[in-house]
Design a protein around this motif. Sequence first.
Motif, short mmCIF file in Angstrom:
data_model
loop_
_atom_site.label_atom_id
_atom_site.label_comp_id
_atom_site.label_asym_id
_atom_site.label_seq_id
_atom_site.Cartn_x
_atom_site.Cartn_y
_atom_site.Cartn_z
N GLU A 147 13.15 3.89 4.56
CA GLU A 147 12.06 4.81 4.20
C GLU A 147 12.69 6.13 3.78
O GLU A 147 13.39 6.75 4.58
CB GLU A 147 11.14 5.07 5.40
CG GLU A 147 10.33 3.88 5.85
CD GLU A 147 9.06 3.66 5.04
OE1 GLU A 147 8.85 4.40 4.06
OE2 GLU A 147 8.29 2.75 5.38
N LYS B 170 11.01 5.52 -4.58
CA LYS B 170 10.98 5.39 -3.11
C LYS B 170 10.43 4.02 -2.69
O LYS B 170 10.86 3.44 -1.71
CB LYS B 170 10.12 6.50 -2.51
CG LYS B 170 10.79 7.87 -2.62
CD LYS B 170 9.95 8.95 -1.96
CE LYS B 170 10.63 10.30 -2.09
NZ LYS B 170 9.82 11.39 -1.52
N GLN B 171 9.47 3.51 -3.47
CA GLN B 171 8.88 2.22 -3.13
C GLN B 171 9.88 1.09 -3.38
O GLN B 171 9.98 0.15 -2.60
CB GLN B 171 7.60 1.99 -3.94
CG GLN B 171 6.39 2.77 -3.45
CD GLN B 171 6.57 4.27 -3.49
OE1 GLN B 171 7.01 4.82 -4.48
NE2 GLN B 171 6.24 4.95 -2.41
N GLY C 75 -0.37 0.46 -2.46
CA GLY C 75 -0.16 -0.13 -3.78
C GLY C 75 -1.34 -0.98 -4.21
O GLY C 75 -2.31 -1.16 -3.48
N SER D 197 5.73 -0.69 -7.63
CA SER D 197 7.03 -1.13 -7.12
C SER D 197 8.19 -0.51 -7.91
O SER D 197 9.32 -0.47 -7.43
CB SER D 197 7.14 -2.66 -7.16
OG SER D 197 7.01 -3.09 -8.49
N SER E 146 8.35 2.62 -8.72
CA SER E 146 8.55 4.01 -8.29
C SER E 146 9.73 4.01 -7.31
O SER E 146 9.88 3.11 -6.49
CB SER E 146 7.26 4.48 -7.61
OG SER E 146 7.38 5.83 -7.30
N PHE F 86 6.27 -2.25 0.81
CA PHE F 86 5.90 -0.87 1.08
C PHE F 86 4.41 -0.80 1.37
O PHE F 86 3.65 -1.73 1.05
CB PHE F 86 6.26 0.04 -0.12
CG PHE F 86 5.67 -0.38 -1.43
CD1 PHE F 86 4.41 0.03 -1.82
CD2 PHE F 86 6.40 -1.19 -2.31
CE1 PHE F 86 3.87 -0.35 -3.05
CE2 PHE F 86 5.87 -1.58 -3.54
CZ PHE F 86 4.60 -1.16 -3.91
N PRO G 30 0.87 4.61 -1.61
CA PRO G 30 2.21 4.08 -1.33
C PRO G 30 3.16 5.14 -0.78
O PRO G 30 4.23 4.81 -0.29
CB PRO G 30 2.69 3.60 -2.71
CG PRO G 30 1.93 4.41 -3.67
CD PRO G 30 0.63 4.75 -3.05
N LYS H 90 12.41 1.07 -0.60
CA LYS H 90 11.85 0.44 0.60
C LYS H 90 11.84 -1.08 0.43
O LYS H 90 12.24 -1.83 1.33
CB LYS H 90 10.42 0.98 0.83
CG LYS H 90 9.65 0.30 1.93
CD LYS H 90 10.22 0.66 3.28
CE LYS H 90 9.46 0.20 4.49
NZ LYS H 90 8.88 -1.07 4.57
#
Length: 520
Positions: A251, A241-242, A10, A237, A239, A7, A379, A245
Amino acid sequence: MSGLFPFHGGLKTVRHKTESNQQPIRWSALPHRLTVPLRQHIGAIAKPLARAGERVLKGQMIGQPDGYISAAIHAPTSGKVIAVEQQPVPHPSGLPDWCVVIESDGEERWVERQAVDYRRLHPSEVRNRLRSAGVVGLGGAAFPSAVKLNPSGHAEALETLILNGAECEPWITCDDRIMRERAAEIIAGLHVIAHLLEPREVLIGIEDDKPEAIAAMVAACAGTGFAVRPVPTRYPSGSVKQLVKLLTAKETPVDGLPVDVGVQCFNVGTAYTIYRAIEFGEPVISRTVTITGHVNQPQNLEVLLGTPFSELIAQSGGYRDGVERLIMGGPMMGFAVHDDGVPVTKATNCLLAASAAELAPLRPVMPCIRCGACVDACPANLLPQQLYWHARAKEFDKAQDYHLFSCIECGCCSYVCPSHLPLVQYYRYAKNEIWAQEKEKQKAELARQRHQARLERLEREKQERDAKLRQKRPRHARWRWKTRLTKPSRPIAPRRLRPRPNQRLKLASGAIESPCTLKR
Ligand code: SF4
Ligand code: SF4
């Protein structure tokens, strides 16, 4: 990185995991008094079911979900309810909230529990069981799981189910320990989730700085078709959504949810509570908490919800010298609590006793130099400096145009900002202001609707009265018509003049006479 999709943004952060992840999870001591908040989740506060003076059993429901997005609350131990009142709770605002205060009787007497075979039940019954068991996301968000487990709101079939074991925040190790110690139970809970959502694939994301957890989960997954995917240790990482991905290359839309791209995500701790709810009929009354930082014995404890933070600190050897703040959560996304007497909730994954060394040093704040470092670190693919300008200028509409509410408050932008701007604090301030304005608008709208409803009711009542009068009038008119045509049988004037007690009458001469005069 093969099969992974990095992603944007970060950070590499210092980890501080070994301080607390070396010991097995221990049960914390039973506290004398538990303060159980009725709001431990996202959504509506639970309705209290217990009253002061009532005796409750361990696992008895004391708060009923109020609405679809809400969660049940249960007594963590047996004892007597001594109050249902507002008490301090762990929240950034420091405001109190409604709680059920229970004095423990020390007997730990359970309410009747019932295990179920989820494969024989209709999916809606399984969801209802989990809803009644108060299952929410234990990764920190505390969103009611029964809502996420209902696929009916989404037209597309679920492509990927992700189990989140990344645990990317520094210092926190509770997920690491439960994966090492309870891998088989977590996978059993994952089977229940997969049964309800029927995804095409199931992936388990774990940061590669947890080799023991990865090994335990790989062993537990043998023969299940579930795949463990170690992911690079890079904040954030974990989270959602991350992680989506990283594992799927998808996305998530800026203002959308992973389910919009065919992915659903659950925390490893949540899967464990789902297993307990189905296999043993146990509601969520405890959770694993990391107690770390400037305490004498950093560790992970299994803690009854409602236990005061101060007791956990005491059981971890107490504070070491120099503690400046007690943070709930990690140093990046957590918040300082105002009082260490507040209770553990379903969202409490870590207590970090932070000294000056653990906190970012106070540095002079300087003007934004538009270097763009925050953009590179974000991110969520936002423009943090634009958000900062608009939040600072109280241009909240413009901040929303720049997707303020997609900010996950990860703190990466503040961390890299060379001007030391407290960017996340500006975003939190802007969000709180928008929520407050929204509440005011809702209140005004409610008052307007009430006023309108009153006017309509008055008008309706007036129309009903008029209609009744119209119905009466013809009869009255007929009566008058008849009386005009009919000759009265006897004169009515004397009757009208018949005096009532204490009545004074005007005689033809104009003098006022009392009834006694008339009698004479
Ligand atoms: S990192 Fe800080 S100084 Fe640089 S653009 Fe962002 S807010 Fe401005
Ligand atoms: S705190 Fe918000 S704006 Fe800053 S990096 Fe994280 S997501 Fe982006």
